[in-house]
Design an enzyme around this catalytic site. Sequence first.
Site, short mmCIF file in Angstrom:
data_model
loop_
_atom_site.label_atom_id
_atom_site.label_comp_id
_atom_site.label_asym_id
_atom_site.label_seq_id
_atom_site.Cartn_x
_atom_site.Cartn_y
_atom_site.Cartn_z
N PRO A 10 0.80 -1.19 -0.03
CG PRO A 10 -0.37 -1.43 2.09
CD PRO A 10 0.57 -2.00 1.31
NE ARG A 40 -8.63 -6.20 -20.35
CZ ARG A 40 -8.90 -5.20 -20.91
NH1 ARG A 40 -8.11 -4.36 -20.80
NH2 ARG A 40 -10.12 -5.41 -21.71
CD GLU A 78 1.03 -4.50 11.35
OE1 GLU A 78 0.94 -3.14 10.97
OE2 GLU A 78 0.01 -5.54 11.03
CG ASP A 87 -10.42 -1.77 -22.58
OD1 ASP A 87 -11.47 -2.18 -22.98
OD2 ASP A 87 -9.47 -2.35 -22.44
CL1 6GU Z 1 -0.30 -3.83 -3.34
N1 6GU Z 1 -1.16 -4.64 -0.77
C1 6GU Z 1 -1.84 -4.28 0.25
N2 6GU Z 1 -1.63 -5.12 1.32
N3 6GU Z 1 -2.77 -3.60 0.51
C2 6GU Z 1 -3.20 -2.59 -0.84
C3 6GU Z 1 -2.27 -2.86 -1.79
C4 6GU Z 1 -1.11 -3.61 -1.86
N4 6GU Z 1 -2.84 -1.84 -2.67
C5 6GU Z 1 -3.54 -1.23 -2.09
N5 6GU Z 1 -3.78 -1.53 -0.91
#
Ligand code: 6GU
Length: 259
Positions: free
Chosen positions: A92, A157, A119, A172
């Site tokens: 994230p 794709r 974590e 798209d």
């Molecule tokens: Cl790549 N990993 C995690 N754990 N949470 C996320 C993410 C990735 N992308 C958005 N939320």
Amino acid sequence: MRIDILTLFPQMFQGVFDTGIFQRAVADKLVSVNLYNIRDYTHDKHRTVDDYPYGGGAGMVLKPEPIFEAVESIRPGPHPESGGPPVILMTPQGRLFSQKLAAEFARQERLILICGHYEGVDERIRQHLVTDEISIGDYVLSGGELAAMVVIDAVVRLLPGVLGSEASALDDSHVSGLLEYPQYTRPEVYRGWLVPQVLLSGNHAQIARWRREQAIIRTRERRPDLLAKANLSPGVNPLPESPLEPTTSAEEIEESNNH
Ligand code: 6GU
């Protein structure tokens, strides 16, 4: 393209790769996918992949050794800085994934994806092994696996030959920077709701113009942020040169749909 995935949960990927366009792409040898269980690269009796964070705090951190060893064993070539494949950490904290990034990844011969967990991962993995960190959006998933599936789907794709018609990927949403125009199929009248007359006209220039206008209207309504960035210059997404002849307006469709 060859895609290598490092994960603690390889079984999560089964349904995705065994279905639909993905399965056909694999059968047609347009893409190969290899799953590697990070736990297989541990050496201790308990096959330990994580440990407590130095300095304290909640949660566990993925240890560096199994992940370095897994990447180094599947990557015969040099470190990416000297021309090896990209090593992408799903986290994230990463760069936000986009259609543009999907197209960039689709040009690679090989991708290595690491699915983060718990974590986080030991910072030395970021500093000395990984070339890209990717996030799929501003929310937290319990692991990188679902995010990796999203990235792989969007990339595969785009590979030549994967979709039935190359044109369908070009149309798209997001490829042009605009959302896609409304689509209709038979029947011409359903529960009293009409298909816009212009689409039945056989006038291809007028249909193209209507679709472009609808794409712009839709983008302006739903994603004004995209419209601000979209390339509307002639030849890319030309705006109608003259006002549309009265066909079916968005308002009329709305009205017909609200009946
Ligand atoms: Cl790549 N990993 C995690 N754990 N949470 C996320 C993410 C990735 N992308 C958005 N939320």
